[in-house]
Enzyme design. Sequence first.
Site, PDB file in Angstrom:
ATOM      1  N   ASP A 194       0.792  -1.225   0.000  1.00  0.00           N
ATOM      2  CA  ASP A 194       0.000   0.000   0.000  1.00  0.00           C
ATOM      3  C   ASP A 194       0.825   1.276   0.000  1.00  0.00           C
ATOM      4  O   ASP A 194       0.367   2.313  -0.497  1.00  0.00           O
ATOM      5  CB  ASP A 194      -0.907   0.040   1.246  1.00  0.00           C
ATOM      6  CG  ASP A 194      -1.751  -1.210   1.399  1.00  0.00           C
ATOM      7  OD1 ASP A 194      -1.173  -2.298   1.496  1.00  0.00           O
ATOM      8  OD2 ASP A 194      -2.979  -1.097   1.449  1.00  0.00           O
ATOM      9  N   TRP A 233      -1.075   5.904   1.083  1.00  0.00           N
ATOM     10  CA  TRP A 233      -1.288   6.034   2.532  1.00  0.00           C
ATOM     11  C   TRP A 233      -2.249   4.979   3.077  1.00  0.00           C
ATOM     12  O   TRP A 233      -2.666   5.076   4.220  1.00  0.00           O
ATOM     13  CB  TRP A 233      -1.840   7.430   2.843  1.00  0.00           C
ATOM     14  CG  TRP A 233      -0.990   8.536   2.311  1.00  0.00           C
ATOM     15  CD1 TRP A 233       0.014   9.193   2.965  1.00  0.00           C
ATOM     16  CD2 TRP A 233      -1.053   9.120   1.003  1.00  0.00           C
ATOM     17  NE1 TRP A 233       0.575  10.145   2.153  1.00  0.00           N
ATOM     18  CE2 TRP A 233      -0.054  10.126   0.938  1.00  0.00           C
ATOM     19  CE3 TRP A 233      -1.854   8.904  -0.130  1.00  0.00           C
ATOM     20  CZ2 TRP A 233       0.163  10.894  -0.202  1.00  0.00           C
ATOM     21  CZ3 TRP A 233      -1.627   9.668  -1.264  1.00  0.00           C
ATOM     22  CH2 TRP A 233      -0.636  10.654  -1.304  1.00  0.00           C
ATOM     23  N   ASP A 234      -2.620   3.992   2.261  1.00  0.00           N
ATOM     24  CA  ASP A 234      -3.638   3.013   2.660  1.00  0.00           C
ATOM     25  C   ASP A 234      -4.948   3.712   3.011  1.00  0.00           C
ATOM     26  O   ASP A 234      -5.613   3.369   3.978  1.00  0.00           O
ATOM     27  CB  ASP A 234      -3.144   2.164   3.834  1.00  0.00           C
ATOM     28  CG  ASP A 234      -4.040   0.955   4.094  1.00  0.00           C
ATOM     29  OD1 ASP A 234      -4.777   0.554   3.184  1.00  0.00           O
ATOM     30  OD2 ASP A 234      -4.005   0.420   5.219  1.00  0.00           O
ATOM     31  N   MET A 235      -5.302   4.726   2.209  1.00  0.00           N
ATOM     32  CA  MET A 235      -6.540   5.463   2.444  1.00  0.00           C
ATOM     33  C   MET A 235      -7.713   4.813   1.705  1.00  0.00           C
ATOM     34  O   MET A 235      -8.538   5.490   1.085  1.00  0.00           O
ATOM     35  CB  MET A 235      -6.377   6.923   2.006  1.00  0.00           C
ATOM     36  CG  MET A 235      -5.457   7.719   2.916  1.00  0.00           C
ATOM     37  SD  MET A 235      -6.169   7.907   4.571  1.00  0.00           S
ATOM     38  CE  MET A 235      -4.786   8.582   5.482  1.00  0.00           C
ATOM     39  N   LYS A 262     -11.369   7.570   4.823  1.00  0.00           N
ATOM     40  CA  LYS A 262     -10.357   7.668   5.867  1.00  0.00           C
ATOM     41  C   LYS A 262      -9.816   9.091   5.987  1.00  0.00           C
ATOM     42  O   LYS A 262      -9.373   9.506   7.056  1.00  0.00           O
ATOM     43  CB  LYS A 262      -9.204   6.703   5.570  1.00  0.00           C
ATOM     44  CG  LYS A 262      -9.477   5.257   5.936  1.00  0.00           C
ATOM     45  CD  LYS A 262      -8.211   4.428   5.767  1.00  0.00           C
ATOM     46  CE  LYS A 262      -8.411   3.004   6.226  1.00  0.00           C
ATOM     47  NZ  LYS A 262      -7.167   2.208   6.072  1.00  0.00           N
TER      48      LYS A 262
END
Length: 559
Positions: A194, A233-235, A262
């Site tokens: 990610d 950002w793994d959003m 997120k």
Amino acid sequence: GATATTPAAASDAAAASGTEAATPASDPASATEAAAPASAPAAAATPVAANGTCMRRILLPVNDGHLYALDALTGERCAGFGNNGDLDLQHAMPVTTPGMYEPTSPPVVTNKVIVVAGAVEDNFSTREPSGVIRGFDVRTGQLLWAFDPGAADPNKIPGPGEHYTWNSPNSWAPAAYDAKLDIVYLPMGVKTPDIWGGDRTPDLERYATGLLALHASTGKLAWFYQTVHHDLWDMDQPSQPTLADITDKDGKTVPVVYVPAKTGNLFVLDRRTGELVVPAPEMPVPQGAAPGDHVSATQPFSALTFRPSKNLTDADMWGATMYDQLICRVMFHQLRYEGTFTPPSLQGSLVFPGNLGMFEWGGLAIDTDRQVAVANPIALPFVSRLIPRGPGNPLEPQPGAKGSGTEAGIQPQYGVPYGVTLNPFMSPIGLPCKQPAWGYISVVDLKTNQIVWKKRIGTTRDSSPIPVAFRTGMPMLGGPMVTAGGVIFIGATADNYLRAFDVNNGNRLWQARLPAGGQATPMTYAVNGRQFVVIAAGGHGSFGTKLGDYVIAYALPKQ
């Protein structure tokens, strides 16, 4: 990617009532369809056998990559479904290692199709299962269609010797379904690993981090809206989208879908077309990615949002003691931070809103009578630091290698040039460095798209090194529920309580101590005129709350 999920919550009335669209089940005593807890079963009421067995079924996905069809009355397998009631969701996956593909949320069940998606391991490697979404016949379990978000032709079903795309974006959070439009709405994640995207192809970016709308009967694309471009950002979209009909400024009824992100943005889209109902202009964001990667020049920012109104400064650093606060300020100045969407770096980047997100899988609760939404945003910064992969540090997973299974600690990211460490931004004694509050309960007016009120929720009683209950407002996993009588119920907080609030003003009406963490969404139902509220108190391993196996019911006072 996937985020950690709650233990299975109390099964709801759908299994007994014959509900066809079982995500989520609503109740006549409630003014909302509250977000279904992750790992919950879905229910169907379609005849399978002439002898009367499996007239009502529970469809239960489990984390070894199988889906079971069970007779709701007896618990026996439905023999006419799949292989004696067992559907192998690992079929045609590029890797079938147990535990690497997990259907963490209930499927969507229409009168024809079971729509199933699943989670993969965050930040582990470039050789992970596909994020393919599939539709199976509700009676027989036969595969009807597939939508592989990383394939050039997403609807292509692999032939003999073929498999779905490695690491294609997946949908782990609960989906929603509009039976009138026959559209299923799926929150999408990003290709894993990610936190680095230098190897992503246009096909792998096309349906990543946004809301995917598919025609449920065919699996064909209806529309897609991307909430983060080139997500580093793994959003991913962590919450079940919420369907509602609102009245616009011209007095017209508009069918919309609310998409909590997120990033703290609440995207509002026409659920027929995917067009924005509330503006979300593209705005410039910080630049300067790690070597070999790039950053999108702009990102969409919704006008309806809980995101921070200003960047953090050292004045926002906090501590239980002066020493604690001083260390937090020193750490703050050592990190790269230029506001929202600061790229990951070798220096270490402050990520706020954090990787856990301002919204998580609990989603929203909608009070259709009052035309308000109940939200519980989080405000907890994270720190990410890229780790260059040096000599002797393998690019491919070694035999027996496993991911962390959490959103904290060292993440190997095999197959790309960097590993990464991810951690909440904490003081030396284990409290967040950002000043409170770290979690809120709030109400949004759906007619004006304004926040009506916002109040802290949760105390430090069960997480502080000193067992003192300061009402700081705590991080949460789980969602709210609101009844037709205007009462909000919510567990979710990092202290072990179920609480009730007045939807009109946020005043706390009641609370009860739970024997374990209430990281679940409560549900409500009525029997013989008496209303009950139920919550699963299972705790959460990666969240650090007390573990348990409790299902607890409370009765509301009789009117």
